[in-house]
Enzyme design. Structure first.
Site, PDB file in Angstrom:
ATOM      1  N   ILE A  16       0.886  -1.159   0.000  1.00 36.17           N
ATOM      2  CA  ILE A  16       0.000   0.000   0.000  1.00 36.17           C
ATOM      3  C   ILE A  16       0.924   1.210   0.000  1.00 36.17           C
ATOM      4  CG2 ILE A  16      -1.632   1.425   1.284  1.00 36.17           C
ATOM      5  CD1 ILE A  16      -2.949  -0.987   2.394  1.00 36.17           C
ATOM      6  N   TYR A  17       0.946   1.917  -1.103  1.00 40.42           N
ATOM      7  CA  TYR A  17       1.796   3.104  -1.212  1.00 40.42           C
ATOM      8  C   TYR A  17       0.959   4.279  -1.700  1.00 40.42           C
ATOM      9  CZ  TYR A  17       6.177   0.533  -0.618  1.00 40.42           C
ATOM     10  OH  TYR A  17       7.212  -0.216  -0.120  1.00 40.42           O
ATOM     11  N   HIS A  67      -5.156  12.194   3.069  1.00 39.35           N
ATOM     12  CA  HIS A  67      -6.450  12.443   2.440  1.00 39.35           C
ATOM     13  C   HIS A  67      -7.335  11.195   2.479  1.00 39.35           C
ATOM     14  CE1 HIS A  67      -5.531  16.460   0.916  1.00 39.35           C
ATOM     15  NE2 HIS A  67      -4.337  15.999   0.586  1.00 39.35           N
ATOM     16  N   GLY A  68      -6.954  10.204   3.284  1.00 39.21           N
ATOM     17  CA  GLY A  68      -7.767   9.007   3.423  1.00 39.21           C
ATOM     18  C   GLY A  68      -7.549   7.966   2.341  1.00 39.21           C
ATOM     19  N   GLY A 105      -4.891   5.864   1.875  1.00 45.18           N
ATOM     20  CA  GLY A 105      -4.427   4.596   2.449  1.00 45.18           C
ATOM     21  C   GLY A 105      -5.580   3.824   3.070  1.00 45.18           C
ATOM     22  N   ASN A 161       8.553   2.336   9.978  1.00 42.21           N
ATOM     23  CA  ASN A 161       7.487   3.059   9.271  1.00 42.21           C
ATOM     24  C   ASN A 161       6.288   3.205  10.218  1.00 42.21           C
ATOM     25  OD1 ASN A 161       5.582   4.160   7.566  1.00 42.21           O
ATOM     26  ND2 ASN A 161       6.079   2.804   5.846  1.00 42.21           N
ATOM     27  N   TYR A 199      -2.405   0.554  10.125  1.00 39.07           N
ATOM     28  CA  TYR A 199      -2.754  -0.853  10.221  1.00 39.07           C
ATOM     29  C   TYR A 199      -3.375  -1.171  11.586  1.00 39.07           C
ATOM     30  CZ  TYR A 199       0.351  -0.831   6.175  1.00 39.07           C
ATOM     31  OH  TYR A 199       0.958  -0.540   4.978  1.00 39.07           O
ATOM     32  N   LYS A 253      -5.086   0.894  13.362  1.00 40.18           N
ATOM     33  CA  LYS A 253      -6.436   1.475  13.314  1.00 40.18           C
ATOM     34  C   LYS A 253      -7.428   0.479  12.722  1.00 40.18           C
ATOM     35  CE  LYS A 253      -8.352   4.624  10.270  1.00 40.18           C
ATOM     36  NZ  LYS A 253      -8.337   5.795   9.425  1.00 40.18           N
TER      37      LYS A 253
END
Length: 171
Positions: free
Chosen positions: A96-97, A105-106, A108, A135, A142, A144
């Site tokens: 996930i990049y 901005h949501g 990810g 990181n 993750y 969350k």
């Protein structure tokens, strides 16, 4: 900002190659040698390698589009495409990049929602991923979503051996 997550096709390889190198460089470049980072990008994101991966029926890539612009990408794996043997029903979120200009901005979270939806549709559990131990923003995302550290593994970046945390959750 309107965010859409759509599946990549072989016609997207050039764009996928570009965002893969850019986001990897942005994430790991500041704390690693440029030699190691560029070697990894050349090997892992070559046209041939990405073509092979996108054509693998056990792997899927997705672009996150923000107002029509490629803002990030997601790669998920099942079966033999997974980078670790975690069981026959497990589901890997391999990448996930998000591009720097689109962070916070949501995007990810939107890609994580997509990955978890796919895992549910495929009746896969647990869902797992590897994240670099330093990181912290990614780890927070993750967590969350309910992921917890369940192990670790080595990530080789050129001549540098690094540690990724394995995080997983049951769905």
């Amino acid at each position: 900002m309107k965010i859409i997550v759509r599946k990549c096709t072989p016609a997207d390889i050039i764009d996928l190659q570009q965002i893969s190198g850019e986001t990897f460089r942005d994430t790991f470049g500041p704390v690693n040698s440029s030699e190691n980072v560029e070697k990894y990008i050349k090997e892992s994101y070559s046209f041939d390698r990405l073509t092979q991966e996108i054509n693998n029926p056990d792997s899927d890539f997705y672009f996150a589009l923000a107002n029509g612009k490629i803002a990030g990408y997601l790669k998920v794996n099942v079966g033999d495409a997974q980078t670790e043997d975690t069981g026959p029903t497990s589901f890997e979120i391999q990448r996930i990049y998000v591009r720097k200009a689109f962070k916070r901005h949501g995007i990810g979270s939107k890609m994580m929602d997509k990955a978890l939806t796919i895992a549910k549709e495929k009746h896969c559990s647990p869902v797992w991923l590897g994240v670099w131990e330093h990181n912290f923003p990614a780890q927070a995302l993750y967590q969350k979503f309910g992921f917890k550290q369940t192990g670790d593994h080595a990530f080789i970046l050129g001549k540098s051996r690094q540690r990724d945390l394995i995080m997983s959750k049951k769905i």
